[in-house]
Design an enzyme around this catalytic site. Structure first.
Site, PDB file in Angstrom:
ATOM      1  N   HIS A 162      -2.639  -0.181  -2.722  1.00 18.02           N
ATOM      2  CA  HIS A 162      -3.855   0.477  -2.255  1.00 18.02           C
ATOM      3  C   HIS A 162      -4.960   0.397  -3.309  1.00 18.02           C
ATOM      4  O   HIS A 162      -4.708   0.489  -4.505  1.00 18.02           O
ATOM      5  CB  HIS A 162      -3.527   1.956  -1.956  1.00 18.02           C
ATOM      6  CG  HIS A 162      -4.623   2.698  -1.274  1.00 18.02           C
ATOM      7  ND1 HIS A 162      -4.883   2.564   0.070  1.00 18.02           N
ATOM      8  CD2 HIS A 162      -5.537   3.590  -1.749  1.00 18.02           C
ATOM      9  CE1 HIS A 162      -5.898   3.354   0.394  1.00 18.02           C
ATOM     10  NE2 HIS A 162      -6.316   3.973  -0.689  1.00 18.02           N
TER      11      HIS A 162
ATOM     12  N   ASP B 290       0.832  -1.204   0.000  1.00 20.57           N
ATOM     13  CA  ASP B 290       0.000   0.000   0.000  1.00 20.57           C
ATOM     14  C   ASP B 290       0.868   1.256   0.000  1.00 20.57           C
ATOM     15  O   ASP B 290       1.635   1.497   0.939  1.00 20.57           O
ATOM     16  CB  ASP B 290      -0.909  -0.015   1.230  1.00 20.57           C
ATOM     17  CG  ASP B 290      -2.063   0.974   1.136  1.00 20.57           C
ATOM     18  OD1 ASP B 290      -1.851   2.096   0.636  1.00 20.57           O
ATOM     19  OD2 ASP B 290      -3.179   0.619   1.558  1.00 20.57           O
TER      20      ASP B 290
END
Length: 234
Positions: free
Chosen positions: A203, A172
């Site tokens: 993400h 992420d």
């Protein structure tokens, strides 16, 4: 399963705001409050609600940016929209936002179309709010996808008294490895919490049409979410 859609009005001491709602064929049904990303209540969020309705849930997505500007509905497809979205994110009052989530839960819990059981699910910014819904609201169960900033909120972990599932993208770009480690260290032993790591994913891996969308990881996460809510909201 088909469904119908509509708009709700949620009243708070600070004013009122709207929410997109999708309904399954058969009601009353358990409900899920869907908490938006930084792009407002856009097509991605409405499609999530529609999908949940087809699964048999009443799904409601409140306009949590209403204090900034009501009706924000942008995409993740242009640089200009990203700039707008980060501006909204920076202006967003998280504490007021989670109070608005509670107001939405309360409204939905009392609707004739629901059984009174209400869960929460959120993505990105909404993933943070999903975690906070488990610590600050009376939700019956909560799911967060790639929530941002959870490492700064772990002092609230002791307040979690309902089932909480978190989907974590190991790569992420908005959640550094050390932040992920802190979340695991604080929550792995919490019997209310289930953490799932998606190795190699970035993400928003479940955002259809997004740059980091991964169909396989999204299917896995969404399947886990469906099972989780069926188990805890039935």
């Amino acid at each position: 399963m088909t469904m119908k859609t509509g708009t709700l009005t949620i009243n708070t001491p600070d004013g009122k705001f709207s929410a997109y709602a999708a309904y399954p064929d058969n009601t009353p049904a358990p409900a899920i409050v869907v908490m938006q990303e930084i792009f407002g209540v856009n097509k991605v969020m409405r499609d999530i609600c529609d999908s949940l309705a087809r699964q048999g849930f009443v799904a409601v997505c409140p306009d949590l940016f209403w204090r900034i500007q009501p009706g924000i509905d942008i995409t993740d497809q242009t640089e200009e929209e990203w700039k707008q979205a980060f501006g909204y994110f920076q202006a967003f009052d998280v504490d007021a936002g989670i109070r608005d989530v509670q107001a939405t839960i309360t409204h939905v819990r009392n609707m004739d179309e629901t059984t009174g059981k209400v869960g929460t699910v959120g993505y990105c910014l909404g993933g943070k709010l999903a975690y906070l819904s488990a610590t600050r609201t009376d939700t019956d169960a909560a799911v967060g996808y790639y929530g941002v900033g959870l490492d700064a909120l772990l002092d609230e972990a002791g307040n979690i008294a309902v089932p909480l599932m978190l989907h974590i993208a190991t790569e992420d770009g908005f959640v550094p490895k050390d932040a992920q480690k802190k979340v695991h260290e604080a929550l792995d032993k919490n019997t209310h919490v289930t953490l799932h790591d998606y190795v190699g994913n970035d993400h928003a891996f479940a955002r259809v049409g997004g740059a980091h969308y991964d169909a396989e990881a999204a299917k896995l996460a969404n399947g886990r979410t469906a099972t989780f809510f069926n188990n805890h909201l039935g």
